[in-house]
Design an enzyme around this catalytic site. Sequence first.
Site, PDB file in Angstrom:
ATOM      1  N   GLY A  80       4.325  -0.565   0.115  1.00  0.00           N
ATOM      2  CA  GLY A  80       5.564  -1.221  -0.241  1.00  0.00           C
ATOM      3  C   GLY A  80       5.296  -2.443  -1.100  1.00  0.00           C
ATOM      4  O   GLY A  80       4.157  -2.822  -1.348  1.00  0.00           O
ATOM      5  N   GLY A 148       2.046  -5.814   1.767  1.00  0.00           N
ATOM      6  CA  GLY A 148       2.642  -4.510   1.509  1.00  0.00           C
ATOM      7  C   GLY A 148       1.867  -3.456   2.272  1.00  0.00           C
ATOM      8  O   GLY A 148       0.640  -3.436   2.226  1.00  0.00           O
ATOM      9  N   ALA A 161      -2.849  -9.942   1.677  1.00  0.00           N
ATOM     10  CA  ALA A 161      -3.846 -10.585   0.817  1.00  0.00           C
ATOM     11  C   ALA A 161      -3.604 -12.085   0.821  1.00  0.00           C
ATOM     12  O   ALA A 161      -2.511 -12.550   0.464  1.00  0.00           O
ATOM     13  CB  ALA A 161      -3.767 -10.043  -0.606  1.00  0.00           C
ATOM     14  N   CYS A 177       4.765 -10.001  -7.290  1.00  0.00           N
ATOM     15  CA  CYS A 177       5.754  -9.429  -6.376  1.00  0.00           C
ATOM     16  C   CYS A 177       7.069  -9.140  -7.099  1.00  0.00           C
ATOM     17  O   CYS A 177       8.129  -9.015  -6.460  1.00  0.00           O
ATOM     18  CB  CYS A 177       5.990 -10.333  -5.168  1.00  0.00           C
ATOM     19  SG  CYS A 177       4.475 -10.766  -4.291  1.00  0.00           S
TER      20      CYS A 177
END
Length: 228
Positions: A80, A148, A161, A177
């Site tokens: 995602g 994600g 991350a 993003c």
Amino acid sequence: MSDQRSVNVYDLGTTNYDEVHTLQQRLQAQRRNGQGVDSLLLTEHRPVFTLGRSHPDPKLRVAPEVVANYGIKVVQTERGGDITYHGPGQLVAYGIIDLKGWSCSVLDYVAGLEETVISVLADWGIRGERKERARGVWVENRKIASLGINVRRGVTMHGIALNVEPDMSHFDLINPCGMPDVEMTSMSYEVGKQVPMNDVIESFVFHFGRVFDCATEWIDLNAKVANG
């Protein structure tokens, strides 16, 4: 601590994204088939931009030729979220977790990853927080961690991350993003000094175990993962 929750931890060092992506897919498939164990993969990637499954068109701030000149690949993934950067100086944590076995919802897992990073930041005197409708971790209005995941038949892959001390100029090549006005930051910037990656890794694993109430066991990569 629940007897049913434990995770094997692997420090992969500096890696190419494609290699770890393939490893994640293999480990996730094993867990879906009732094989293998829950795993936490920790790594620093060589520079790469990755795309979320619903955002295949890279949101760049520069021409694609400029990105190519940097030698940074753009890779489509099944996680995602939107476009993000991975590179040396950034701790990437990938959980291959059977959520059903942990009696953990997807939302609780995502929130737990964020809470783990918030706790790591607190160890360095940094106040991390969540933002409504913007997954990840923020320091005021600056984003310090991106998140994600992918879940198939209750088993996760991909993860979170944390910017420890990466080359922040690489974020200037993209809309991180997918947000054109987002400002990225790092632990070293926030504390005004170098932050040792090994210390961050130890902190992350400690807080992951605490947040998810699970036992963590460090596994020698060559002895375990390479032999699959």
